[in-house]
Design an enzyme around this catalytic site. Structure first.
Site, mmCIF file in Angstrom:
data_model
loop_
_atom_site.group_PDB
_atom_site.id
_atom_site.type_symbol
_atom_site.label_atom_id
_atom_site.label_comp_id
_atom_site.label_asym_id
_atom_site.label_seq_id
_atom_site.Cartn_x
_atom_site.Cartn_y
_atom_site.Cartn_z
ATOM 1 N NE ARG A 147 -3.638 -2.147 2.788
ATOM 2 C CZ ARG A 147 -3.414 -3.256 3.472
ATOM 3 N NH1 ARG A 147 -2.244 -3.434 4.094
ATOM 4 N NH2 ARG A 147 -4.339 -4.189 3.568
ATOM 5 C CE LYS A 171 -6.096 -0.203 4.763
ATOM 6 N NZ LYS A 171 -7.400 -0.383 4.073
#
Length: 306
Positions: A147, A171
């Site tokens: 990401r 995350k």
């Protein structure tokens, strides 16, 4: 409570700054809709949330996906307030989410990515700092499926050259290890050598792995610009040029080459297999094209014959 919740997701849940900013905007938007009333024990109820949903659609002209995002943020905030004893239940659960059109992940063709890395190959010992940085950004996004926020947060110590793995904090503050191919390890090593000509802490484990020419850690817009610039001249790139599409491309290619879903899930850092399964639609679509072009019955319209 607003600030306490934002501190909670930032410090304990380890949400990215961008995510925290989005959450803050949504909460501020809801408070403004309630005319500045921050007594959430009264404003967070089913009728108010339904009215807010209608307001976002009719007055703000927001898309179903954006409205759904607002409701998700409010739902998370309600769960937090329940833990704090402010609410007894989560009213968002009683509000029907807007229907969203399912969109398949975009990805670049194999030939396009091969063309890019061939075009930018050159001699790794030479080239400007900017050229080395830009290619490494592309290499790490594509080869590791990172990401954008994960790429930016990498430190020099994130790379374990001896084991050839990259330690990534994703995350929810979850750590995962991604294997590095030898050529990428070499590219990172040569890049750090270039960094050492700009600063004295090039090999400090706590220093940013990727830096601007001024030595600062990268930021989201910088990465977006690099990806757009690097893919601008690549033939066959007809979809949006973004870091996330490079991530989708890796996942799609791995699935097409026989990798199992669980392995791809671990590589990408997905919290559930459902998030990874979306890539199977692309492979089925390609399989249908192959079937239509190659299968003898498909070629003649499914009719029996010699």
């Amino acid at each position: 409570m607003r600030n306490k919740y934002l501190e909670y997701i930032r410090e304990l849940r380890r949400y990215s700054e961008r995510t925290c900013a989005i959450y803050a905007e949504v909460l501020d938007s809801f408070v403004a809709f309630c005319e500045g009333d921050e007594d959430f024990s009264k404003t967070l109820n089913v009728n108010a949330i339904r009215a807010y949903e209608a307001f976002l659609f009719e007055k703000k002209g927001m898309s179903p996906s954006t409205v759904s995002q607002h409701l998700s943020v409010l739902s998370g905030f309600c769960r937090f307030l329940m833990k704090q004893g402010v609410l007894q239940s989560n009213p968002v659960h009683l509000v029907r989410r807007p229907k969203q059109e399912k969109r398949l992940p975009l990805f670049y063709k194999d030939k396009s990515m091969e063309a890019y890395f061939e075009m930018t190959k050159g001699d790794p010992e030479f080239g400007t700092y900017s050229q080395k940085l830009n290619r490494l950004i592309m290499s790490m996004l594509f080869s590791c499926g990172l990401r954008r926020a994960e790429l930016i947060s990498l430190d020099v110590g994130s790379v374990d050259f001896s084991r050839q793995v990259l330690r990534v904090r994703g995350k929810g503050d979850k750590m995962r290890e991604i294997p590095l191919i030898p050529s990428l390890c070499q590219e990172i090593s040569l890049y750090l050598s270039a960094v050492s000509s700009l600063t004295d802490d090039a090999y400090d484990p706590q220093s940013p792995l990727l830096r601007t020419e001024k030595g600062a850690r990268l930021y989201p817009v910088f990465v977006d610009r690099v990806v757009k610039k690097e893919l601008a001249a690549v033939p066959g790139v007809t979809v949006r040029r973004s870091p996330h599409v490079l991530r989708h491309t890796l996942a799609t290619e791995l699935l097409q080459d026989g990798a199992d879903l669980n392995s791809i899930k671990e590589l990408l850092g997905h919290s559930s297999l459902a998030a990874t399964q979306v890539y199977t639609h692309n492979t089925v679509e390609r399989l249908q094209k192959v079937y239509t072009n190659a299968h003898p019955r498909a070629k003649n319209g499914g009719k029996n014959g010699d």
